[in-house]
Design a protein around this motif. Structure first.
Motif, PDB file in Angstrom:
ATOM      1  N   PHE A  61      19.017  24.418  -8.908  1.00  0.00           N
ATOM      2  CA  PHE A  61      19.298  25.410  -9.951  1.00  0.00           C
ATOM      3  C   PHE A  61      20.414  26.378  -9.548  1.00  0.00           C
ATOM      4  N   ASP A  62      21.487  25.810  -8.992  1.00  0.00           N
ATOM      5  CA  ASP A  62      22.660  26.615  -8.620  1.00  0.00           C
ATOM      6  C   ASP A  62      22.370  27.590  -7.484  1.00  0.00           C
ATOM      7  N   TYR A  63      21.253  27.428  -6.804  1.00  0.00           N
ATOM      8  CA  TYR A  63      20.936  28.349  -5.715  1.00  0.00           C
ATOM      9  C   TYR A  63      20.852  27.587  -4.413  1.00  0.00           C
ATOM     10  N   LEU A 111      28.065  28.324  -4.043  1.00  0.00           N
ATOM     11  CA  LEU A 111      28.209  27.098  -4.825  1.00  0.00           C
ATOM     12  C   LEU A 111      29.105  27.278  -6.042  1.00  0.00           C
ATOM     13  N   PRO A 112      28.942  28.352  -6.846  1.00  0.00           N
ATOM     14  CA  PRO A 112      29.858  28.529  -7.980  1.00  0.00           C
ATOM     15  C   PRO A 112      31.321  28.662  -7.558  1.00  0.00           C
ATOM     16  N   ALA A 113      31.564  29.242  -6.373  1.00  0.00           N
ATOM     17  CA  ALA A 113      32.936  29.388  -5.901  1.00  0.00           C
ATOM     18  C   ALA A 113      33.469  28.105  -5.284  1.00  0.00           C
ATOM     19  N   GLY A 114      32.587  27.158  -4.992  1.00  0.00           N
ATOM     20  CA  GLY A 114      33.002  25.912  -4.355  1.00  0.00           C
ATOM     21  C   GLY A 114      33.394  26.095  -2.903  1.00  0.00           C
ATOM     22  N   MET A 115      32.850  27.141  -2.262  1.00  0.00           N
ATOM     23  CA  MET A 115      33.235  27.462  -0.887  1.00  0.00           C
ATOM     24  C   MET A 115      32.457  26.629   0.126  1.00  0.00           C
ATOM     25  N   LEU A 116      33.075  26.380   1.276  1.00  0.00           N
ATOM     26  CA  LEU A 116      32.346  25.854   2.421  1.00  0.00           C
ATOM     27  C   LEU A 116      31.352  26.913   2.876  1.00  0.00           C
ATOM     28  N   HIS A 117      30.225  26.468   3.379  1.00  0.00           N
ATOM     29  CA  HIS A 117      29.145  27.400   3.712  1.00  0.00           C
ATOM     30  C   HIS A 117      29.608  28.477   4.688  1.00  0.00           C
ATOM     31  N   GLY A 118      30.244  28.064   5.782  1.00  0.00           N
ATOM     32  CA  GLY A 118      30.664  29.037   6.785  1.00  0.00           C
ATOM     33  C   GLY A 118      31.690  30.015   6.271  1.00  0.00           C
ATOM     34  N   GLN A 119      32.542  29.571   5.344  1.00  0.00           N
ATOM     35  CA  GLN A 119      33.526  30.471   4.750  1.00  0.00           C
ATOM     36  C   GLN A 119      32.830  31.540   3.910  1.00  0.00           C
ATOM     37  N   ALA A 120      31.822  31.127   3.164  1.00  0.00           N
ATOM     38  CA  ALA A 120      31.055  32.094   2.380  1.00  0.00           C
ATOM     39  C   ALA A 120      30.300  33.061   3.292  1.00  0.00           C
ATOM     40  N   VAL A 144      41.275  30.080   5.763  1.00  0.00           N
ATOM     41  CA  VAL A 144      42.096  28.871   5.758  1.00  0.00           C
ATOM     42  C   VAL A 144      41.210  27.707   5.337  1.00  0.00           C
ATOM     43  N   GLU A 145      41.633  26.985   4.310  1.00  0.00           N
ATOM     44  CA  GLU A 145      40.850  25.852   3.790  1.00  0.00           C
ATOM     45  C   GLU A 145      39.411  26.286   3.530  1.00  0.00           C
ATOM     46  N   GLU A 146      39.278  27.278   2.662  1.00  0.00           N
ATOM     47  CA  GLU A 146      37.968  27.897   2.446  1.00  0.00           C
ATOM     48  C   GLU A 146      37.109  27.155   1.417  1.00  0.00           C
ATOM     49  N   LEU A 147      37.725  26.271   0.648  1.00  0.00           N
ATOM     50  CA  LEU A 147      36.981  25.558  -0.388  1.00  0.00           C
ATOM     51  C   LEU A 147      36.624  24.140   0.048  1.00  0.00           C
ATOM     52  N   CYS A 148      35.573  23.618  -0.534  1.00  0.00           N
ATOM     53  CA  CYS A 148      35.159  22.235  -0.231  1.00  0.00           C
ATOM     54  C   CYS A 148      36.289  21.254  -0.533  1.00  0.00           C
ATOM     55  N   VAL A 149      36.982  21.456  -1.649  1.00  0.00           N
ATOM     56  CA  VAL A 149      38.052  20.527  -2.031  1.00  0.00           C
ATOM     57  C   VAL A 149      39.232  20.607  -1.066  1.00  0.00           C
ATOM     58  N   ASP A 150      39.375  21.732  -0.360  1.00  0.00           N
ATOM     59  CA  ASP A 150      40.470  21.882   0.594  1.00  0.00           C
ATOM     60  C   ASP A 150      40.323  20.953   1.796  1.00  0.00           C
ATOM     61  N   VAL A 151      39.102  20.533   2.062  1.00  0.00           N
ATOM     62  CA  VAL A 151      38.862  19.678   3.236  1.00  0.00           C
ATOM     63  C   VAL A 151      38.412  18.283   2.815  1.00  0.00           C
ATOM     64  N   GLY A 152      38.705  17.915   1.561  1.00  0.00           N
ATOM     65  CA  GLY A 152      38.418  16.557   1.101  1.00  0.00           C
ATOM     66  C   GLY A 152      37.023  16.332   0.587  1.00  0.00           C
ATOM     67  N   LEU A 153      36.283  17.406   0.334  1.00  0.00           N
ATOM     68  CA  LEU A 153      34.930  17.272  -0.186  1.00  0.00           C
ATOM     69  C   LEU A 153      34.911  17.583  -1.679  1.00  0.00           C
ATOM     70  N   PRO A 198      31.000  21.255  -5.379  1.00  0.00           N
ATOM     71  CA  PRO A 198      29.610  21.190  -5.849  1.00  0.00           C
ATOM     72  C   PRO A 198      29.465  21.561  -7.316  1.00  0.00           C
ATOM     73  N   GLN A 199      30.239  22.552  -7.769  1.00  0.00           N
ATOM     74  CA  GLN A 199      30.147  22.979  -9.154  1.00  0.00           C
ATOM     75  C   GLN A 199      30.682  21.903 -10.086  1.00  0.00           C
ATOM     76  N   SER A 200      31.724  21.195  -9.643  1.00  0.00           N
ATOM     77  CA  SER A 200      32.301  20.132 -10.456  1.00  0.00           C
ATOM     78  C   SER A 200      31.297  19.000 -10.653  1.00  0.00           C
ATOM     79  N   LYS A 201      30.611  18.644  -9.585  1.00  0.00           N
ATOM     80  CA  LYS A 201      29.620  17.577  -9.703  1.00  0.00           C
ATOM     81  C   LYS A 201      28.500  17.991 -10.654  1.00  0.00           C
ATOM     82  N   LYS A 202      28.097  19.255 -10.543  1.00  0.00           N
ATOM     83  CA  LYS A 202      27.043  19.741 -11.415  1.00  0.00           C
ATOM     84  C   LYS A 202      27.461  19.662 -12.878  1.00  0.00           C
ATOM     85  N   MET A 203      28.708  20.065 -13.169  1.00  0.00           N
ATOM     86  CA  MET A 203      29.186  20.037 -14.544  1.00  0.00           C
ATOM     87  C   MET A 203      29.290  18.603 -15.059  1.00  0.00           C
ATOM     88  N   LYS A 204      29.706  17.675 -14.172  1.00  0.00           N
ATOM     89  CA  LYS A 204      29.764  16.273 -14.576  1.00  0.00           C
ATOM     90  C   LYS A 204      28.368  15.747 -14.897  1.00  0.00           C
TER      91      LYS A 204
END
Length: 720
Positions: A425-427, A545-554, A660-669, A672-678
């Motif tokens: 549930f987005d958490y 998750l809504p920001a699409g950030m890597l955990h450690g970056q968040a 630096v490369e703070e988002l999941c998509v920045d490192v080839g992942l 999470p939000q995109s998958k949820k919307m799909k």
């Protein structure tokens, strides 16, 4: 279920350690434990007394219903006999139930008996004969029996036992397991005796034990448990072992019929005489081992061999990316050691951390009939550690697992953690349980294949422990953190041959791990919320998750904000606050993300974490640097104000406070939000097709006269 002993104690007196409750086991008279000052003794309770009690049943029942305190049933050994004892109303009696009877710990005597057994066994295995014959002969030896049998009766999971052998943790580990010798495969007993020989007598002494173990592990019978081997021993020897087994059935059935050798339970249960009120304190004790090692997949490394060879097989859940880099090495390790290996490959991405992913692992475990006594091997990073660990906690209600950590997040945080979980549930980590691995292995050698961004975001978990628990670790990270990030902790470039830096990297990992378990293991089930390792995990779970950030970056953004709040509270100086912010920034982690400007989202997260933490915010922040403090009061308006003040400060840092490369998509992942919307879009499309089909059916029924206009509109309205 093991038998238990029951005492009757005066309610006005507290139970004492010197009480003779254990004497109830066997043939001891229960009357011996009645308070003599009440005027009762064994002669009072004759048959006539029992008859009198029966004759007054109606009167007693009426009084029981009014004051519920007139009779006290005293049971021995599972209710084999019941005596009804009149109790004076002035002094009520309490029934005390004790479940186990364990021997006292005398570390010096334990070592003496084990050494005697090892010396006797060494003489036997130096002679000619097969490994099976030598082990059977050893089991017949009086000195070996005198070492094994008493060990099975000891509280090896107790603090007293651990402290008694704290000088040698490898010795402690072997002693904890040898308690279960009766149920263990003979190859595992040989492995444990070899470890004991090495720790107590040295490498030269243990050479013959190593040769015995190697030969025995190659035999077809090495999986036979000692309880089966015992049946082939001379009758008088087997009888002695069976005598101990019968004793253990009531004294400590953990040592006789263990579900697994890694956990035990105990309890103290008290009941009123009529059992109308029962109070109990129950406990589960878990044993775990953490190893920081190198070259774990070298076939000559026995860390995994010692666990899985005696089981005859290994079932493993492996991260798909790890399998791509190290799959062949993993296969080779088990093949070289003659261990049947089943590899189950799953995604280790954040987008695949839902409850449905946990279910897939559960189904695979069932298909391969994983037993509750055999640890599942989990190989991967933080996501796999979370979801596979969660699956083992659910599978048959509790199944052990070994965690082979291949990322920095799993290596010092998620790997040894008792908190296993998945998103919902987005958490972040909404579902979960508490289930630590029985063995955690961290090997930096795996980190060389990590994407730089994956490794970088894991550094946040080291910084959090440094800030909250260990100033010396923080200073190491100030000095060596940036180089550790750039060289993937000494696994790339010239750093590989820099012996001093290699030791520094191991020291950083070890200190982070120690700080983590110091914070976590005394509060395994989160029974309170003073949790230093939750620093950086208060507000970011709602926006990661809504920001699409890597955990450690968040986590970096949350840690930075926490450092600012600590400064405002006067718990750290301005200089210390900026040291923390600079360390985070120097390791290329985020201090800020635009999603933090959404005051409503941040406040929603705030309310969610208060709910999760039992009604308290209890936000861990430094007090001062290197020590833990907790902030509990925060209004909606003040939170927004502090967040905007914090943004103004960190905007002056490199990259405007961004990582630096703070988002999941920045490192080839995948985002999470995109998958949820799909997934949501696919579900909505599927629902639309179903509704269209139902409307078409209604039209057809109306056309055929099976529905009138009123019925048609009513049905159509329900579908709208």
């Amino acid at each position: 279920m093991s038998a238990f002993a029951v005492n009757v104690l005066p309610q006005v007196s507290a139970p004492t350690a010197s009480g003779a409750s254990h004497n109830l086991r066997g043939a001891a008279s229960a009357t011996a434990f009645l308070p003599q000052e009440l005027g009762y003794n064994s002669r009072t309770l004759a048959v006539a007394g029992l008859s009198a009690a029966a004759a007054s049943m109606l009167h007693a029942d009426r009084k029981r219903k009014s004051c519920r305190s007139q009779k006290a049933p005293v049971k021995s050994r599972g209710g084999e006999s019941i005596e009804t004892v009149p109790i004076k109303p002035a002094i009520l009696a309490t029934t005390e139930i004790n479940y186990y009877k364990l021997d006292r710990i005398d570390a010096s005597k334990i070592i003496e008996s084990v050494r005697s057994g090892l010396k006797a066994m060494k003489q036997i295995i130096e002679a000619t004969g097969s490994a099976e014959e030598k082990l059977r002969a050893s089991l017949c030896d009086e000195q070996v029996m005198s070492a094994l049998i008493p060990m099975s009766r000891l509280p090896v999971f107790s603090k007293e036992f651990g402290l008694g052998f704290k000088h040698d943790l490898d010795l402690l580990h072997a002693l904890k397991q040898i308690k279960y010798f009766w149920n263990l495969p003979q190859s595992q007993v040989a492995i444990l005796m070899t470890q004991l020989a090495k720790q107590l007598e040295g490498p030269t002494f243990s050479e013959h034990f190593e040769a015995l173990t190697e030969e025995l592990c190659q035999s077809v019978s090495h999986l036979a448990p000692i309880k089966e081997v015992s049946k082939t021993l001379p009758g008088e020897v087997h009888a002695k072992y069976m005598e101990n087994a019968i004793y253990l059935e009531s004294a400590d059935s953990h040592a006789l019929y263990p579900t697994s050798i890694y956990r035990q339970c105990d309890a103290l249960t008290l009941a009123t005489p009529d059992a109308a009120t029962i109070e109990s304190v129950m406990s589960t004790t878990i044993t775990t081992t953490i190893k920081i090692a190198r070259n774990v997949l070298d076939p000559n490394n026995h860390l995994l061999f010692d666990v899985y060879k005696p089981l005859g097989r290994c079932v493993a859940v492996v991260d798909d990316k790890v399998d791509g880099h190290f799959g062949a090495d993993i296969d080779k390790y088990f093949a070289s050691n003659g261990i049947e290996f089943t590899k189950l490959v799953f995604s280790g991405n954040e987008v695949d951390k839902g409850i449905e992913d946990v279910e897939r692992i559960l189904v695979a475990m069932k298909e391969h009939r994983v037993g509750r006594h055999e640890p599942l091997l989990v190989v991967g990073g933080g996501v796999i550690a979370d979801i596979a660990g969660f699956a083992t906690s659910l599978y048959s209600r509790n199944t052990p697992y070994v965690m082979l950590c291949t990322s920095i997040v799993s290596g010092i945080d998620a790997g040894p953690s008792p908190r296993v979980c998945c998103n919902g549930f987005d958490y972040k980590n909404l579902y979960g349980s508490y289930h630590p691995p029985v063995l955690t292995i961290t090997d930096r050698g795996f980190w060389k294949t990590l994407h730089p961004g994956w490794l970088r975001h894991g550094v946040a978990e080291i910084i959090k422990m440094a800030v909250m628990k260990d100033l010396s670790l923080f200073e190491l990270m100030e000095k060596h953190g940036p180089r550790a990030v750039q060289t993937k902790f000494g696994t790339e470039g010239d750093s590989v041959n820099d012996a001093e830096f290699q030791d520094v990297c191991d020291l950083i990992v070890g200190k982070a791990m120690e700080g983590y378990v110091r914070s976590e293991y005394g509060n395994l089930w989160e029974t309170h919320q003073c949790r230093p390792h939750a620093y950086g995990h208060t507000w970011c779970p709602g926006y990661e998750l809504p920001a699409g950030m890597l955990h450690g970056q968040a986590v970096g953004t949350d840690m930075g904000f926490g450092a600012y709040l600590s400064y405002v509270e006067g718990w750290v100086s301005e200089e210390e606050m900026h040291r923390i912010l600079k360390n985070i920034s120097d390791c290329e982690l985020s201090l800020y993300h635009p999603i933090m400007d959404d005051d409503a989202m941040v406040w929603k997260t705030h309310l969610g974490i208060v709910e999760k933490r039992g009604g308290n915010l209890c936000a861990p922040i430094p007090k001062p640097l290197g020590f833990s403090g907790y902030l509990n009061d925060m209004t909606k308006e003040l939170l927004a104000q502090r967040m905007h003040e914090y943004k103004e400060i960190v905007s002056k840092y490199p990259r405007g406070g961004r990582g630096v490369e703070e988002l999941c998509v920045d490192v080839g992942l995948e985002d999470p939000q995109s998958k949820k919307m799909k997934s949501r879009a696919a579900a909505e499309l599927g629902n639309a097709k179903v509704v269209a089909g139902k409307l078409e059916l209604l039209e057809k029924l109306k056309h055929e006269g099976l529905l009138d206009e009123e019925q048609f509109k009513a049905q159509q309205g329900q579908l709208a």
